[in-house]
Design an enzyme around this catalytic site. Structure first.
Site, mmCIF file in Angstrom:
data_model
loop_
_atom_site.group_PDB
_atom_site.id
_atom_site.type_symbol
_atom_site.label_atom_id
_atom_site.label_comp_id
_atom_site.label_asym_id
_atom_site.label_seq_id
_atom_site.Cartn_x
_atom_site.Cartn_y
_atom_site.Cartn_z
ATOM 1 N N GLY A 59 0.965 5.346 15.661
ATOM 2 C CA GLY A 59 -0.088 5.528 14.631
ATOM 3 C C GLY A 59 -0.651 4.393 14.275
ATOM 4 O O GLY A 59 -0.345 3.331 13.825
ATOM 5 N N GLY A 110 -3.644 4.201 12.232
ATOM 6 C CA GLY A 110 -4.226 4.286 11.126
ATOM 7 C C GLY A 110 -4.503 3.115 10.102
ATOM 8 O O GLY A 110 -4.138 2.015 10.450
ATOM 9 N N ILE A 121 -2.094 2.388 7.600
ATOM 10 C CA ILE A 121 -0.786 1.398 7.776
ATOM 11 C C ILE A 121 -0.642 0.958 8.838
ATOM 12 O O ILE A 121 -0.076 -0.208 8.960
ATOM 13 C CB ILE A 121 0.207 2.735 7.173
ATOM 14 C CG1 ILE A 121 -0.079 3.365 5.718
ATOM 15 C CG2 ILE A 121 1.564 2.071 7.217
ATOM 16 C CD1 ILE A 121 1.023 4.396 5.554
ATOM 17 N N GLY A 122 -0.842 1.613 9.966
ATOM 18 C CA GLY A 122 -0.488 1.083 11.564
ATOM 19 C C GLY A 122 -1.297 -0.198 11.737
ATOM 20 O O GLY A 122 -0.770 -1.361 11.999
ATOM 21 N N ASP A 182 -1.755 5.126 19.518
ATOM 22 C CA ASP A 182 -2.170 6.245 18.745
ATOM 23 C C ASP A 182 -2.888 7.073 19.913
ATOM 24 O O ASP A 182 -3.152 6.632 21.059
ATOM 25 C CB ASP A 182 -3.411 5.666 18.210
ATOM 26 C CG ASP A 182 -3.697 6.788 16.748
ATOM 27 O OD1 ASP A 182 -3.437 6.490 15.746
ATOM 28 O OD2 ASP A 182 -4.355 7.850 17.218
ATOM 29 N N ARG A 226 -2.263 12.208 2.902
ATOM 30 C CA ARG A 226 -2.612 12.949 1.633
ATOM 31 C C ARG A 226 -3.871 13.109 1.106
ATOM 32 O O ARG A 226 -4.552 11.788 1.293
ATOM 33 C CB ARG A 226 -1.734 12.807 0.205
ATOM 34 C CG ARG A 226 -0.063 13.362 0.375
ATOM 35 C CD ARG A 226 0.440 13.211 -1.084
ATOM 36 N NE ARG A 226 0.760 11.985 -1.375
ATOM 37 C CZ ARG A 226 1.223 11.744 -2.641
ATOM 38 N NH1 ARG A 226 1.238 12.767 -3.598
ATOM 39 N NH2 ARG A 226 1.464 10.463 -3.029
ATOM 40 N N ILE A 271 7.637 6.063 8.226
ATOM 41 C CA ILE A 271 7.018 6.034 7.058
ATOM 42 C C ILE A 271 6.004 7.350 6.762
ATOM 43 O O ILE A 271 5.460 7.584 5.551
ATOM 44 C CB ILE A 271 5.862 4.799 6.834
ATOM 45 C CG1 ILE A 271 6.677 3.577 7.253
ATOM 46 C CG2 ILE A 271 4.944 4.598 5.897
ATOM 47 C CD1 ILE A 271 5.961 2.321 7.414
ATOM 48 N N ARG A 308 6.703 -0.564 -6.939
ATOM 49 C CA ARG A 308 5.621 -0.109 -7.846
ATOM 50 C C ARG A 308 6.374 -0.065 -8.991
ATOM 51 O O ARG A 308 5.672 -0.734 -10.090
ATOM 52 C CB ARG A 308 5.388 1.268 -7.231
ATOM 53 C CG ARG A 308 4.416 1.601 -6.212
ATOM 54 C CD ARG A 308 4.171 2.816 -5.766
ATOM 55 N NE ARG A 308 2.983 3.229 -4.780
ATOM 56 C CZ ARG A 308 2.929 3.888 -3.951
ATOM 57 N NH1 ARG A 308 3.691 5.101 -3.832
ATOM 58 N NH2 ARG A 308 2.180 3.985 -3.102
ATOM 59 N N HIS A 354 11.706 10.396 -1.731
ATOM 60 C CA HIS A 354 10.337 9.763 -2.010
ATOM 61 C C HIS A 354 9.441 10.871 -2.607
ATOM 62 O O HIS A 354 8.631 11.354 -1.788
ATOM 63 C CB HIS A 354 9.879 9.292 -0.800
ATOM 64 C CG HIS A 354 8.592 8.515 -0.645
ATOM 65 N ND1 HIS A 354 8.270 7.519 -1.894
ATOM 66 C CD2 HIS A 354 7.441 8.566 -0.210
ATOM 67 C CE1 HIS A 354 6.972 7.116 -1.766
ATOM 68 N NE2 HIS A 354 6.492 7.656 -0.607
#
Length: 315
Positions: free
Chosen positions: A9, A11, A13-14, A33, A82, A118, A151, A175
């Site tokens: 992936g 994107g 994050i990748g 990807d 999301r 992830i 967080r 999560h």
């Protein structure tokens, strides 16, 4: 010999994973990807920063699983993210199909790899990835607890006006909205958290932690968190590659620990060069046990939904 780290992936994050891994020189990077151009473009872009940041590793982008062959570590971020108003659970159907393809690909090319997932909804997707791939449970883990804990620490640090590094804490469970921040297991510069904050403010911070991802999505509108999730994934990979044996909160397979069997959920585990080397069982009071069990119930219910989507998961 440099380690080979494949990122499934390319994107947000990748790409961030590739950059962080390169700067830390944890290993050579393969950015995979199905959109080959994105993987190749990001790999080339990061590679061109070599002389600026002074790292010495190889990066390639690809859409061919053969290029990922014999990877030491695989980090999976593939899937849809999301959008505003969506929960992590809303992603289940689409991401199950994607993760099945990923599992088939890595099973053929890197059967000895340590796999970090992830993709959301995390606990169920990492469990599906383990089942689809057939990898041993100690070699498949989910990144979530590190992010959730980070967080929680950050929000506490802002309220208490102390550096986040001075806070020792942990978040357990799935999560999602039922995750379990652990105030009783939180120390600030060696002092118990509950002596430093009132219940009303603490409850607000716990709620904000549970909705931490949604808060970022609301601001971004067309994306979800990627810097902190990537940093969290790298911490797991580094502990594995360097045999650091760090105790980290991760979505790990439970076989009786915390009274849970045959399920992935967020708990503290020791990560070394054998993967998940030990599950650490924390003492929980009655309220913590109830909250943890509520979170486990939510994970089980979502996995039951997943088995209806794909009965193969029951095998």
């Amino acid at each position: 010999m440099k380690k080979k780290i494949t990122l499934i992936g390319a994107g947000q994050i990748g790409g961030t994973l590739a950059h962080l891994i390169s700067i830390k020189e944890l290993g050579d990077v393969v950015l995979f990807d199905v959109a080959e151009g994105i993987a190749k473009g990001k790999a080339l872009d990061i590679a061109q920063s070599t002389s600026v940041d002074g790292f010495n590793i190889n990066l390639i982008g690809t859409s061919n699983y053969e290029d990922t062959k014999n990877s030491d570590v695989i980090i999976v971020t593939a899937g849809v993210s999301r959008k505003p108003g969506m929960t992590r659970d809303d992603l289940l159907g689409t991401n199950l199909k994607i993760i099945k393809q990923v599992a088939e690909g890595i099973k053929k090319t890197s059967p000895k790899a340590f796999v970090i997932c992830i993709t959301n909804p995390l606990d169920v997707i990492v469990m599906a990835l383990q089942k689809y791939s057939g990898f041993t449970t100690n070699k498949v883990i989910g990144m979530a607890g590190i992010l959730d804990t980070s967080r929680f620490k950050y929000f506490l640090s802002q309220e208490l006006k102390v550096p986040a590094k001075d806070i020792n804490s942990i978040v357990l469970g799935g999560h999602g909205d039922t995750m379990v921040p652990m105030p009783n297991h939180t120390m600030v510069k060696g002092k118990p958290l509950k002596k430093l904050i009132n219940k009303e403010k603490l409850d607000l911070i716990i709620d904000r932690t549970r909705k931490g991802g949604a808060e970022i999505i609301k601001y971004l509108e067309k994306g979800s968190a990627f810097y902190a999730p990537a940093a969290s994934g790298v911490e797991i990979a580094e502990s594995y590659i360097k045999n650091l044996k760090k105790t980290l909160p991760c979505a790990a397979y439970l076989n009786g620990e915390y009274g849970v069997k045959n399920l992935y959920a967020g708990v503290p585990v020791v990560i070394g060069n054998n993967g998940v080397e030990k599950v650490i069982e924390l003492p929980l009071d009655e309220n913590e046990k109830n909250n943890f069990n509520l979170s486990i119930k939510a994970v089980k219910e979502l996995f039951d939904t997943a088995t209806k989507i794909d009965p193969d998961l029951k095998k």
